[in-house]
Design a protein around this motif. Structure first.
Motif, mmCIF file in Angstrom:
data_model
loop_
_atom_site.group_PDB
_atom_site.id
_atom_site.type_symbol
_atom_site.label_atom_id
_atom_site.label_comp_id
_atom_site.label_asym_id
_atom_site.label_seq_id
_atom_site.Cartn_x
_atom_site.Cartn_y
_atom_site.Cartn_z
ATOM 1 N N GLU A 257 0.814 -1.216 0.000
ATOM 2 C CA GLU A 257 0.000 0.000 0.000
ATOM 3 C C GLU A 257 0.852 1.273 0.000
ATOM 4 O O GLU A 257 0.403 2.324 -0.476
ATOM 5 N N ILE A 258 2.045 1.182 0.557
ATOM 6 C CA ILE A 258 2.914 2.352 0.660
ATOM 7 C C ILE A 258 3.888 2.308 -0.506
ATOM 8 O O ILE A 258 4.676 1.361 -0.639
ATOM 9 N N THR A 259 3.814 3.316 -1.388
ATOM 10 C CA THR A 259 4.567 3.289 -2.636
ATOM 11 C C THR A 259 5.363 4.589 -2.818
ATOM 12 O O THR A 259 5.223 5.546 -2.059
ATOM 13 N N SER A 260 6.180 4.603 -3.869
ATOM 14 C CA SER A 260 6.929 5.804 -4.243
ATOM 15 C C SER A 260 6.207 6.581 -5.333
ATOM 16 O O SER A 260 6.765 7.525 -5.898
ATOM 17 N N ARG A 261 4.952 6.202 -5.623
ATOM 18 C CA ARG A 261 4.182 6.890 -6.665
ATOM 19 C C ARG A 261 3.335 8.025 -6.101
ATOM 20 O O ARG A 261 3.186 9.073 -6.735
ATOM 21 N N ALA A 262 2.745 7.796 -4.928
ATOM 22 C CA ALA A 262 1.876 8.806 -4.330
ATOM 23 C C ALA A 262 1.795 8.546 -2.833
ATOM 24 O O ALA A 262 1.839 7.384 -2.392
ATOM 25 N N PRO A 263 1.663 9.593 -2.017
ATOM 26 C CA PRO A 263 1.544 9.386 -0.573
ATOM 27 C C PRO A 263 0.194 8.785 -0.194
ATOM 28 O O PRO A 263 -0.803 8.945 -0.903
ATOM 29 N N LEU A 264 0.187 8.081 0.931
ATOM 30 C CA LEU A 264 -1.023 7.471 1.468
ATOM 31 C C LEU A 264 -1.367 8.156 2.781
ATOM 32 O O LEU A 264 -0.515 8.308 3.658
ATOM 33 N N ALA A 265 -2.622 8.576 2.936
ATOM 34 C CA ALA A 265 -3.093 9.180 4.181
ATOM 35 C C ALA A 265 -3.623 8.091 5.093
ATOM 36 O O ALA A 265 -4.449 7.279 4.667
ATOM 37 N N ARG A 266 -3.162 8.059 6.336
ATOM 38 C CA ARG A 266 -3.695 7.102 7.302
ATOM 39 C C ARG A 266 -3.506 7.660 8.711
ATOM 40 O O ARG A 266 -2.450 8.215 9.026
ATOM 41 N N THR A 267 -4.541 7.543 9.523
ATOM 42 C CA THR A 267 -4.460 7.995 10.909
ATOM 43 C C THR A 267 -4.110 6.816 11.796
ATOM 44 O O THR A 267 -4.807 5.792 11.800
ATOM 45 N N ILE A 268 -3.030 6.952 12.552
ATOM 46 C CA ILE A 268 -2.513 5.906 13.427
ATOM 47 C C ILE A 268 -2.501 6.438 14.852
ATOM 48 O O ILE A 268 -1.814 7.426 15.140
ATOM 49 N N ALA A 269 -3.276 5.821 15.724
ATOM 50 C CA ALA A 269 -3.331 6.246 17.125
ATOM 51 C C ALA A 269 -3.623 7.746 17.231
ATOM 52 O O ALA A 269 -2.970 8.478 17.967
ATOM 53 N N ARG B 290 7.211 5.999 0.058
ATOM 54 C CA ARG B 290 8.531 5.407 -0.045
ATOM 55 C C ARG B 290 9.456 6.314 -0.856
ATOM 56 O O ARG B 290 9.017 6.990 -1.791
ATOM 57 N N THR B 291 10.729 6.293 -0.492
ATOM 58 C CA THR B 291 11.722 6.992 -1.290
ATOM 59 C C THR B 291 11.978 6.189 -2.558
ATOM 60 O O THR B 291 11.496 5.063 -2.719
ATOM 61 N N ALA B 292 12.765 6.754 -3.460
ATOM 62 C CA ALA B 292 13.035 6.079 -4.724
ATOM 63 C C ALA B 292 13.717 4.737 -4.520
ATOM 64 O O ALA B 292 13.552 3.817 -5.333
ATOM 65 N N ASP B 293 14.479 4.591 -3.435
ATOM 66 C CA ASP B 293 15.141 3.311 -3.180
ATOM 67 C C ASP B 293 14.309 2.377 -2.310
ATOM 68 O O ASP B 293 14.791 1.343 -1.849
ATOM 69 N N GLY B 294 13.032 2.735 -2.061
ATOM 70 C CA GLY B 294 12.107 1.827 -1.412
ATOM 71 C C GLY B 294 11.971 1.963 0.086
ATOM 72 O O GLY B 294 11.210 1.220 0.708
ATOM 73 N N ARG B 295 12.679 2.904 0.707
ATOM 74 C CA ARG B 295 12.577 3.063 2.160
ATOM 75 C C ARG B 295 11.238 3.695 2.544
ATOM 76 O O ARG B 295 10.835 4.702 1.953
ATOM 77 N N PRO B 296 10.524 3.145 3.530
ATOM 78 C CA PRO B 296 9.260 3.752 3.952
ATOM 79 C C PRO B 296 9.495 4.993 4.796
ATOM 80 O O PRO B 296 10.479 5.086 5.544
ATOM 81 N N VAL B 297 8.579 5.939 4.658
ATOM 82 C CA VAL B 297 8.640 7.206 5.400
ATOM 83 C C VAL B 297 7.246 7.488 5.957
ATOM 84 O O VAL B 297 6.239 7.236 5.287
ATOM 85 N N ALA B 298 7.201 8.012 7.176
ATOM 86 C CA ALA B 298 5.927 8.426 7.780
ATOM 87 C C ALA B 298 6.096 9.820 8.365
ATOM 88 O O ALA B 298 6.825 10.007 9.339
ATOM 89 N N LEU B 299 5.426 10.795 7.756
ATOM 90 C CA LEU B 299 5.473 12.180 8.232
ATOM 91 C C LEU B 299 4.102 12.591 8.745
ATOM 92 O O LEU B 299 3.074 12.062 8.311
ATOM 93 N N ALA B 300 4.100 13.556 9.664
ATOM 94 C CA ALA B 300 2.827 14.134 10.096
ATOM 95 C C ALA B 300 2.122 14.714 8.881
ATOM 96 O O ALA B 300 2.745 15.374 8.041
ATOM 97 N N THR C 147 2.559 15.734 -3.746
ATOM 98 C CA THR C 147 3.214 14.865 -4.719
ATOM 99 C C THR C 147 4.608 14.513 -4.220
ATOM 100 O O THR C 147 5.217 15.234 -3.415
ATOM 101 N N LEU C 148 5.116 13.388 -4.730
ATOM 102 C CA LEU C 148 6.475 12.967 -4.420
ATOM 103 C C LEU C 148 7.391 13.496 -5.515
ATOM 104 O O LEU C 148 7.123 13.316 -6.705
ATOM 105 N N VAL C 149 8.465 14.160 -5.112
ATOM 106 C CA VAL C 149 9.365 14.808 -6.068
ATOM 107 C C VAL C 149 10.797 14.370 -5.785
ATOM 108 O O VAL C 149 11.143 13.986 -4.655
ATOM 109 N N GLY C 150 11.624 14.438 -6.827
ATOM 110 C CA GLY C 150 13.009 14.021 -6.655
ATOM 111 C C GLY C 150 13.068 12.548 -6.274
ATOM 112 O O GLY C 150 12.251 11.731 -6.686
ATOM 113 N N ARG C 151 14.052 12.208 -5.437
ATOM 114 C CA ARG C 151 14.214 10.809 -5.036
ATOM 115 C C ARG C 151 13.560 10.496 -3.701
ATOM 116 O O ARG C 151 13.206 9.359 -3.439
ATOM 117 N N ASP C 152 13.398 11.526 -2.848
ATOM 118 C CA ASP C 152 12.923 11.183 -1.496
ATOM 119 C C ASP C 152 12.173 12.315 -0.806
ATOM 120 O O ASP C 152 12.124 12.369 0.420
#
Length: 368
Positions: A23-35, A43-53, A67-72
């Motif tokens: 579900e978490i990709t480098s194509r578009a961000p996913l909105a999800r509320t956690i706790a 994900r960054t271009a090399d596949g690392r997952p990221v979670a920002l506020a 939108t996701l821009v550049g590599r990360d």
């Protein structure tokens, strides 16, 4: 917190599944509320997952709409501010000088066992070794698949449901339920942040779900079975249920399951709000691993069973909200669930004590 609280708060210093890894990709961000914390996951271009506020430093526009821009980097959809995986602003299109305070919280995040796990609390406590064991999900010795339920209830109601499976007799009578569930003895053990409930039903007729699975492996199967349910809880909200049946009297209680079929019902529940939850589940099996047909049939069958649970849990939450002055009471079958509540209460008290001592939570780190 009362052990029979109807709306149970959730710990923040814990790992929760934020989504399936696909579900978490480098194509578009996913909105999800956690706790109760809205997050933008990508994900960054090399596949690392990221979670920002999920709120830009500037005017709190949701970054998940960006939108996701550049590599990360992720770009705010409102005024174009960009943020790197650490949450620090790297570009402000309207000015050359970047305000040094321009950043958003970045939460610890880890890829493991087909899920992306996020720690919404104090990042200094985010030890990846604390991620719940879901190893059957990607083990070569198991095959299966699952789905997500957008459960309209407090997460603790789902834990209660999974820790006491006698409800199967009444909620799932046409598939996995049978009278022997309520009639059989069970044993509860607990250690640290884990609880185990063990139940065996010996020399019983298999319910329809298990009869079909036995015949998938043993086409000539007839007769009775020894059935087991071994529930493994790990705090805060992961439950793996070792389930199966074997030909009666062939040694399953002593450890020989060769004349049966064995599955693991994998469940991890992520609180979204006090009254909504992300319920991730899968059914994994260790027989006929090559058969995609069986995988699909099992996922569809379990989906129907869990749909019955979902309807009951939704109705239960509505009744709780409609009757705020009513109390919860417990039966002997609630013993496992009560230990779960005690563990969660201990976690919550520890967090409260830490915050009362002046701990400051400012997520700004990624683990992976």
């Amino acid at each position: 917190m009362s052990a029979t609280a109807k709306i149970f708060p959730h710990p923040r210093n814990a790992w929760y599944a934020a989504g399936w890894d696909h579900e978490i990709t480098s194509r578009a961000p996913l909105a999800r509320t956690i706790a109760q914390r809205p997050m933008a996951l990508f994900r960054t271009a090399d596949g690392r997952p990221v979670a920002l506020a999920d709120a830009c430093w500037h005017r709190l526009a949701p970054l998940s709409l960006g939108t996701l821009v550049g590599r990360d980097e992720i770009q705010c959809p409102y005024h174009g501010l960009r943020y790197n995986p650490a949450g620090r602003c790297t570009a402000m299109p309207a000015q050359e000088t970047i305000n040094p305070s321009a950043m958003v919280p970045s939460y610890p995040v880890v890829d493991r066992n087909r899920f992306v796990w996020v720690w919404p609390g104090d990042p200094t406590l985010a030890d990846p070794e604390l991620i719940p064991d879901m190893s059957q999900m990607d083990s070569p010795q198991w095959a299966g698949d699952g789905l997500t339920i957008a459960a309209q209830c407090n997460y603790q109601l789902i834990l209660d449901n999974l820790m006491d499976l006698t409800h199967e007799e009444f909620v799932h009578g046409s598939s996995i339920g049978q009278a022997e569930l309520s009639e059989s003895e069970f044993r509860v053990t607990h250690e640290g942040d884990t609880v185990t409930v063990t139940r065996w039903m010996l020399d019983v007729p298999p319910p329809p779900f298990w009869r079909k699975n036995m015949r998938d492996r043993f086409p000539d199967f007839e007769g009775t079975v020894d059935r087991w349910q071994i529930i493994h809880y790990q705090a805060p909200s992961t439950i793996r249920i070792d389930v199966g049946v074997a030909r009666a009297g062939t040694g399953a209680p002593e450890g020989d399951r060769s004349q049966g079929v064995n599955g693991y019902v994998m469940n991890t529940i992520t609180p979204e709000t006090d009254r909504t939850s992300h319920y991730f589940w899968a059914f994994m099996r260790n027989y006929r691993l090559e058969s995609q047909s069986i995988t699909t049939q099992l996922r569809s069958g379990v989906e129907r069973v869990f749909g019955e649970d979902e309807a009951m849990l939704t109705a239960q939450q509505r009744a709780i909200d409609a009757n705020p002055d009513y109390e919860f009471y417990s039966l002997n079958v609630d013993a496992g669930g009560m230990w779960v509540r005690r563990i969660l209460d201990r976690m919550l008290r520890t967090e409260d004590a830490s915050e009362g001592a002046g701990s400051t939570v400012t997520p700004a780190l990624r683990v992976g």
